[in-house]
Design a protein around this motif. Structure first.
Motif, PDB file in Angstrom:
ATOM      1  N   ILE A  49       0.873  -1.171   0.000  1.00 51.21           N
ATOM      2  CA  ILE A  49       0.000   0.000   0.000  1.00 51.21           C
ATOM      3  C   ILE A  49       0.909   1.219   0.000  1.00 51.21           C
ATOM      4  O   ILE A  49       1.856   1.289   0.769  1.00 51.21           O
ATOM      5  N   ILE A  50       0.622   2.158  -0.881  1.00 50.24           N
ATOM      6  CA  ILE A  50       1.332   3.439  -0.898  1.00 50.24           C
ATOM      7  C   ILE A  50       0.303   4.484  -0.500  1.00 50.24           C
ATOM      8  O   ILE A  50      -0.577   4.829  -1.283  1.00 50.24           O
ATOM      9  N   HIS A  51       0.370   4.940   0.757  1.00 47.89           N
ATOM     10  CA  HIS A  51      -0.588   5.932   1.244  1.00 47.89           C
ATOM     11  C   HIS A  51      -0.217   7.316   0.759  1.00 47.89           C
ATOM     12  O   HIS A  51       0.914   7.751   0.923  1.00 47.89           O
ATOM     13  N   GLU A  52      -1.200   7.984   0.181  1.00 50.21           N
ATOM     14  CA  GLU A  52      -1.041   9.355  -0.282  1.00 50.21           C
ATOM     15  C   GLU A  52      -2.040  10.232   0.463  1.00 50.21           C
ATOM     16  O   GLU A  52      -3.137   9.783   0.792  1.00 50.21           O
ATOM     17  N   GLN A  53      -1.635  11.456   0.705  1.00 51.37           N
ATOM     18  CA  GLN A  53      -2.521  12.415   1.349  1.00 51.37           C
ATOM     19  C   GLN A  53      -2.129  13.804   0.866  1.00 51.37           C
ATOM     20  O   GLN A  53      -0.963  14.190   0.974  1.00 51.37           O
ATOM     21  N   ASN A  54      -3.069  14.547   0.310  1.00 51.29           N
ATOM     22  CA  ASN A  54      -2.807  15.905  -0.197  1.00 51.29           C
ATOM     23  C   ASN A  54      -1.624  15.926  -1.161  1.00 51.29           C
ATOM     24  O   ASN A  54      -0.702  16.729  -1.011  1.00 51.29           O
ATOM     25  N   ASN A  55      -1.641  15.016  -2.148  1.00 49.14           N
ATOM     26  CA  ASN A  55      -0.594  14.953  -3.172  1.00 49.14           C
ATOM     27  C   ASN A  55       0.790  14.678  -2.575  1.00 49.14           C
ATOM     28  O   ASN A  55       1.797  15.174  -3.054  1.00 49.14           O
ATOM     29  N   GLN A  56       0.817  13.919  -1.478  1.00 49.57           N
ATOM     30  CA  GLN A  56       2.062  13.596  -0.790  1.00 49.57           C
ATOM     31  C   GLN A  56       2.053  12.112  -0.413  1.00 49.57           C
ATOM     32  O   GLN A  56       1.044  11.585   0.048  1.00 49.57           O
ATOM     33  N   VAL A  57       3.177  11.431  -0.627  1.00 44.19           N
ATOM     34  CA  VAL A  57       3.314  10.057  -0.161  1.00 44.19           C
ATOM     35  C   VAL A  57       3.580  10.117   1.335  1.00 44.19           C
ATOM     36  O   VAL A  57       4.552  10.729   1.780  1.00 44.19           O
ATOM     37  N   VAL A  58       2.689   9.512   2.122  1.00 40.23           N
ATOM     38  CA  VAL A  58       2.813   9.530   3.570  1.00 40.23           C
ATOM     39  C   VAL A  58       3.576   8.303   4.062  1.00 40.23           C
ATOM     40  O   VAL A  58       4.440   8.406   4.914  1.00 40.23           O
ATOM     41  N   ASP A  59       3.243   7.132   3.535  1.00 41.91           N
ATOM     42  CA  ASP A  59       3.970   5.924   3.893  1.00 41.91           C
ATOM     43  C   ASP A  59       3.754   4.818   2.877  1.00 41.91           C
ATOM     44  O   ASP A  59       2.895   4.910   2.009  1.00 41.91           O
ATOM     45  N   ILE A  60       4.598   3.804   2.970  1.00 41.36           N
ATOM     46  CA  ILE A  60       4.545   2.634   2.089  1.00 41.36           C
ATOM     47  C   ILE A  60       4.708   1.416   2.987  1.00 41.36           C
ATOM     48  O   ILE A  60       5.624   1.383   3.810  1.00 41.36           O
ATOM     49  N   PHE A  61       3.808   0.431   2.851  1.00 44.67           N
ATOM     50  CA  PHE A  61       3.963  -0.767   3.663  1.00 44.67           C
ATOM     51  C   PHE A  61       3.343  -1.985   2.997  1.00 44.67           C
ATOM     52  O   PHE A  61       2.455  -1.869   2.156  1.00 44.67           O
ATOM     53  N   MET A  62       3.841  -3.143   3.393  1.00 42.03           N
ATOM     54  CA  MET A  62       3.391  -4.410   2.824  1.00 42.03           C
ATOM     55  C   MET A  62       1.947  -4.690   3.224  1.00 42.03           C
ATOM     56  O   MET A  62       1.556  -4.433   4.358  1.00 42.03           O
ATOM     57  N   CYS A  63       1.172  -5.191   2.278  1.00 32.47           N
ATOM     58  CA  CYS A  63      -0.208  -5.594   2.534  1.00 32.47           C
ATOM     59  C   CYS A  63      -0.286  -7.104   2.385  1.00 32.47           C
ATOM     60  O   CYS A  63       0.066  -7.643   1.342  1.00 32.47           O
ATOM     61  N   ASN A  64      -0.739  -7.766   3.419  1.00 39.15           N
ATOM     62  CA  ASN A  64      -0.826  -9.225   3.396  1.00 39.15           C
ATOM     63  C   ASN A  64      -2.230  -9.740   3.082  1.00 39.15           C
ATOM     64  O   ASN A  64      -2.427 -10.942   2.962  1.00 39.15           O
ATOM     65  N   LEU A  65      -3.197  -8.823   2.956  1.00 36.78           N
ATOM     66  CA  LEU A  65      -4.574  -9.247   2.696  1.00 36.78           C
ATOM     67  C   LEU A  65      -5.207  -8.480   1.538  1.00 36.78           C
ATOM     68  O   LEU A  65      -6.352  -8.057   1.612  1.00 36.78           O
ATOM     69  N   SER A  66      -4.461  -8.313   0.463  1.00 38.26           N
ATOM     70  CA  SER A  66      -5.066  -7.668  -0.702  1.00 38.26           C
ATOM     71  C   SER A  66      -5.962  -8.670  -1.416  1.00 38.26           C
ATOM     72  O   SER A  66      -5.809  -9.879  -1.238  1.00 38.26           O
ATOM     73  N   ASP A  67      -6.882  -8.161  -2.224  1.00 36.48           N
ATOM     74  CA  ASP A  67      -7.845  -9.036  -2.877  1.00 36.48           C
ATOM     75  C   ASP A  67      -7.195 -10.042  -3.819  1.00 36.48           C
ATOM     76  O   ASP A  67      -7.739 -11.103  -4.064  1.00 36.48           O
ATOM     77  N   GLY A  68      -6.012  -9.761  -4.328  1.00 30.79           N
ATOM     78  CA  GLY A  68      -5.359 -10.672  -5.251  1.00 30.79           C
ATOM     79  C   GLY A  68      -4.383 -11.638  -4.613  1.00 30.79           C
ATOM     80  O   GLY A  68      -3.858 -12.514  -5.279  1.00 30.79           O
ATOM     81  N   MET A  69      -4.121 -11.507  -3.324  1.00 28.38           N
ATOM     82  CA  MET A  69      -3.116 -12.357  -2.691  1.00 28.38           C
ATOM     83  C   MET A  69      -3.635 -13.756  -2.383  1.00 28.38           C
ATOM     84  O   MET A  69      -2.859 -14.678  -2.246  1.00 28.38           O
ATOM     85  N   GLN A  70      -4.916 -13.918  -2.296  1.00 29.31           N
ATOM     86  CA  GLN A  70      -5.475 -15.226  -1.977  1.00 29.31           C
ATOM     87  C   GLN A  70      -6.119 -15.905  -3.181  1.00 29.31           C
ATOM     88  O   GLN A  70      -5.931 -17.064  -3.428  1.00 29.31           O
ATOM     89  N   VAL A  71      -6.892 -15.139  -3.928  1.00 31.61           N
ATOM     90  CA  VAL A  71      -7.621 -15.684  -5.069  1.00 31.61           C
ATOM     91  C   VAL A  71      -7.307 -14.842  -6.292  1.00 31.61           C
ATOM     92  O   VAL A  71      -7.386 -13.619  -6.243  1.00 31.61           O
ATOM     93  N   VAL A  72      -6.934 -15.482  -7.368  1.00 30.94           N
ATOM     94  CA  VAL A  72      -6.619 -14.767  -8.595  1.00 30.94           C
ATOM     95  C   VAL A  72      -7.882 -14.696  -9.449  1.00 30.94           C
ATOM     96  O   VAL A  72      -8.478 -15.716  -9.774  1.00 30.94           O
ATOM     97  N   ASP A  73      -8.312 -13.486  -9.774  1.00 33.96           N
ATOM     98  CA  ASP A  73      -9.479 -13.276 -10.625  1.00 33.96           C
ATOM     99  C   ASP A  73      -9.001 -13.240 -12.075  1.00 33.96           C
ATOM    100  O   ASP A  73      -8.390 -12.270 -12.515  1.00 33.96           O
ATOM    101  N   LEU A  74      -9.244 -14.290 -12.808  1.00 35.64           N
ATOM    102  CA  LEU A  74      -8.757 -14.400 -14.175  1.00 35.64           C
ATOM    103  C   LEU A  74      -9.333 -13.332 -15.095  1.00 35.64           C
ATOM    104  O   LEU A  74      -8.722 -12.976 -16.089  1.00 35.64           O
TER     105      LEU A  74
END
Length: 142
Positions: free
Chosen positions: A107-132
C-alpha cells in the motif's frame, strides 16, 4: 511462513507533488524488476520502515526479491488491487510472477498529493484468489 509488516514513513520534504509520483513509480519499478537498488536513492538516511532503518529495509526487500529469483523469476507484473484487511478498501499495488503467482503487495498511502507511507499488505484481494477476468488484460509471458 511468517510475514511481518514493513512500513516506510516518508520525509515530507522529499515526497510532495512531482517527487511523490517519482517515489511511487520508482518503488513499483523496483518491485517489478526485483531490484531494491533502484529505490535506494530515494530513501533518506533517517527514514524508517516500521522498526527497520533504511539499510535493514532494503536488505529485507532484497531478500524478498532474491527468494523469487531463486525460484526462477526475473520480474513481476504490477496489478492494482484493494486491501481486504487492516486498511480495507485502500488501493494496493500487487505484484505477480509470470506463473500468475501472487508474490507480494504494498500500500502506498497518499494524502494531499504527498506520499505519507509505504507498507506491505498481506490481505489484498489478489493475494489469496486470482481473478482471471482481471489477469486476462496482462501479458505475463513477455
Amino acid at each position: 511462513m511468517k510475514t511481518e509488516l514493513i512500513k516506510l514513513k516518508v520525509k515530507a520534504t522529499s515526497s510532495i507533488g512531482g517527487k511523490a509520483l517519482i517515489i511511487m513509480n520508482t518503488f513499483t519499478s523496483a518491485c517489478e524488476r526485483l531490484d531494491a537498488s533502484i529505490f535506494e536513492p530515494l530513501i533518506e538516511e533517517d527514514q524508517y520502515f516500521q522498526d527497520l532503518n533504511k539499510y535493514k529495509f532494503l536488505e529485507s526487500l532484497k531478500n524478498e526479491f532474491d527468494l523469487l529469483k531463486g525460484r526462477g523469476f526475473s520480474r513481476t507484473t504490477m496489478i492494482k488491487g484493494t486491501c481486504k484487511g487492516c486498511h480495507c478498501g485502500d488501493r494496493v499495488y500487487q505484484f505477480y510472477t509470470n506463473r500468475v503467482y501472487p508474490a507480494f503487495a504494498y500500500i502506498i498511502h497518499e494524502q494531499n498529493n504527498q506520499v505519507v507511507d509505504i507498507f506491505m499488505c498481506n490481505l489484498s484481494d489478489g493475494m489469496q484468489v486470482v481473478d482471471l477476468r482481471v489477469l486476462e488484460n496482462y501479458n505475463f509471458w513477455k
